[in-house]
Design an enzyme around this catalytic site. Structure first.
Site, short mmCIF file in Angstrom:
data_model
loop_
_atom_site.label_atom_id
_atom_site.label_comp_id
_atom_site.label_asym_id
_atom_site.label_seq_id
_atom_site.Cartn_x
_atom_site.Cartn_y
_atom_site.Cartn_z
N PHE A 250 0.85 -1.19 0.00
CA PHE A 250 0.00 0.00 0.00
C PHE A 250 0.89 1.24 0.00
CE2 PHE A 250 -3.49 2.31 2.72
CZ PHE A 250 -3.71 3.19 1.69
N CYS A 251 0.69 2.13 -1.00
CA CYS A 251 1.41 3.40 -1.10
C CYS A 251 2.91 3.13 -1.16
CB CYS A 251 1.00 4.32 0.05
SG CYS A 251 1.59 6.02 -0.11
N VAL A 252 3.72 3.76 -0.31
CA VAL A 252 5.16 3.53 -0.37
C VAL A 252 5.49 2.09 0.02
CG1 VAL A 252 5.62 4.31 2.00
CG2 VAL A 252 7.42 4.49 0.28
N GLY B 95 3.95 -0.35 -1.30
CA GLY B 95 3.96 -0.98 -2.61
C GLY B 95 5.26 -0.71 -3.36
N LEU C 249 -1.81 -1.22 -3.88
CA LEU C 249 -2.86 -0.27 -3.53
C LEU C 249 -2.29 1.14 -3.53
CD1 LEU C 249 -4.50 -2.12 -0.48
CD2 LEU C 249 -4.98 -2.42 -2.92
#
Length: 548
Positions: free
Chosen positions: A282-284, A286, A310
């Site tokens: 998710f975000c960083v 990812g 995500l």
């Protein structure tokens, strides 16, 4: 509100824009004519709609802004001035980067100068002060003093929440920890009606949240917990809980974070006794996950069966408003200060993110808390938003330089991590990529460009709403909508033009997709951990409770 680092001073930029005398004269003439018309309307006690608020703008919802000629004039005059400055910035003959910075700075200044933000020009503030005989002002000053001691604006009733008491409640245990992460293994859902042992996927699901915030955004309350939903779908779920680092961890670099992601994947695989794992970032988180998988690809290590990203950026060509804070001078200054060791305070990151949505996350609380003496309502998402985390200086500096500043991740081999060149094209596992349409942190078109960098089969889904609300959208809630398509297009707008919109959450579609990568099912273990990795402490663990 001070001008953020890396953003030009508005006054000096506007002065430069005035050098285009013909254009400035035209805009000025139109602006003065509209102001004169507005003034005449007020004197004649008539209404005028010279400029309209943007959809969703709640600053002028009170009836006085509409019915009282004086306040209606203040509102319209302010909106006209804001539009004048925005048009001036839009027509500036500057390069794209400089214009984006100017537009951001102009908006910040205009947001700050709203008449709703000042006691003398906010009718609701004055009315409450009179009705309370000044007590609202007294409470507001007390609230301001309390927030000054905390170093931030209170956005929620923080006394209403406690991690492990009414947030992050999904049962489980910490089964591994190093200096940067704790790894949580969640318990399977009991099959109460039949009494049979619960079944879980043979391949576990390992979640890597952003290290910039804490993991429990994915496990807030039971009714909106993405973790609980995944457990209920029969997945053996593991979660990375990043440490809120202190001075002792101030030397860690990007590679150390990638190494901890690799440890989480390997430990989860070992505990589950599986051939591979399914991974989600998710975000960083990812970005870290993709980097880690590129490392394993370069080293020939098979760890992952499928990936979910995500709200993740891998191509930083157009990073949105966050890009205005980053240029060579700003990054070099950070590198000189903390690039060799030290901390980037969580408060700095929180202030940056709040500035991106000042009319939602700054000024409403200034008005409510300080001008009206009110107390913010209890809201779990805003409690999490205020629970900021520090980052090691070397990690932050290398991350920002290689992504936002130089966009090197998209170039095969341009970034080296854990001793090997990073080539995202060699991450050839099936990927489910989720973006959100109103995301101000990871613009959805930027997330879409990940499809062109990653190898393997890819599926893209676009959720409604923003960076958090679009992701934390429970399947049972029936809220919002999402867009999906089986087609593949180079241009994200071409994809959207033919995508199908469906009401509700994207969670079920993701769950259906992930079902094909479970590797069958097996009986859930009676206890968490293993002989090699015994349970250390109950979830949510110690690390998530450490405050910045």
């Amino acid at each position: 509100m001070s001008t953020p680092p890396g953003v030009p001073d508005v006054a000096s930029m506007v002065a430069r824009l005035m050098q285009d005398s013909a254009r400035f004269a035209g805009l000025q003439s139109d602006y003065l004519a509209r102001q004169a018309q507005l003034w005449s309307a007020m004197l004649a006690n008539q209404s005028d709609t010279a400029a309209a608020s943007e959809p969703g703008d709640r600053r002028f919802a009170g009836r006085e802004w509409r019915d009282n000629p004086y306040y209606a004039y203040l509102k319209q005059s302010y909106l006209l001035a804001s539009r004048f400055l925005a048009e001036l910035a839009e027509g500036a003959e500057l390069d794209a980067k400089a214009k984006e910075r100017l537009q951001f700075a102009v908006k910040q200044w205009c947001d700050a100068m709203s008449p709703a933000n000042f006691a003398a020009t906010n009718p609701a503030v004055l009315r409450l002060a009179l009705e309370s005989n000044g007590e609202s002002m007294t409470r507001g000053i007390a609230n301001l003093i309390a927030d000054l001691s905390k170093g931030r604006i209170s956005q929620t009733d923080e006394s209403a929440f406690e991690i492990g008491k009414n947030l992050a409640l999904t049962p489980g245990d910490v089964v591994y920890e190093d200096d940067l992460i704790q790894l949580i293994q969640y318990q399977a859902v009991e099959d109460a009606p039949s009494g049979a042992a619960p079944q879980v996927g043979a391949r576990p699901l390992v979640m890597v949240p952003p290290c910039i915030n804490k993991f429990y955004i994915l496990d807030l309350r039971p009714e909106n917990s993405f973790v609980r939903y995944a457990v209920e779908q029969g997945h053996a779920v593991f979660m990375v809980s990043w440490r809120n680092v202190g001075p002792q961890q101030g030397q860690y670099d990007w590679d150390d974070y990638v190494g901890s992601v690799l440890s989480a994947l390997r430990v989860s695989k070992s505990i589950a006794r599986s051939d591979r794992v399914n991974a989600l970032g998710f975000c960083v988180g990812g970005t870290l996950l993709a980097t880690a998988l590129a490392v394993t690809a370069a080293k020939g290590e098979e760890l992952v069966e499928s990936t979910t990203y995500l709200a993740t950026m891998l191509d930083f060509e157009a990073p949105g408003q966050l890009g205005v804070f980053i240029d060579e001078n700003a990054v070099a200054a950070r590198e000189a200060a903390i690039g060799k060791g030290g901390l980037l305070p969580g408060a700095d990151l929180a202030s940056t993110f709040n500035a991106l949505r000042a009319n939602d996350l700054v000024w409403p609380y200034v008005v409510n808390n300080y001008l009206m003496g009110g107390a913010p309502a209890a809201f779990d998402l805003l409690y999490w938003n205020a629970d900021s985390t520090n980052l090691p200086g070397p990690m932050y500096c290398s991350y920002v330089r290689n992504t936002y500043l130089e966009n090197r991740l998209r170039v095969p081999g341009a970034v080296r991590s854990c001793g090997v060149g990073v080539d995202l094209g060699k991450v050839d596992r099936p990927a489910f990529v989720v973006a959100t349409r109103e995301d101000h942190i990871v613009p959805w078109r930027a997330a879409y460009r990940s499809l062109g960098l990653l190898g393997g089969d890819k599926k893209f889904v676009l959720g409604a709403s923003g960076h958090i609300a679009g992701i934390v959208n429970p399947a049972a809630g029936g809220k919002r909508s999402f867009w999906f398509s089986e087609g593949s297009f180079e241009n994200p707008d071409d994809w959207l033009a033919q995508a199908k919109e469906e009401r509700g959450s994207w969670w079920p579609q993701w769950s259906q997709w992930l079902e094909g990568f479970k590797g069958g099912t097996r009986e859930a273990p009676a206890r968490t951990g293993s002989a090699e990795y015994p349970a250390i402490e109950p979830a949510p663990g110690r690390y998530v409770k450490e405050k910045a």
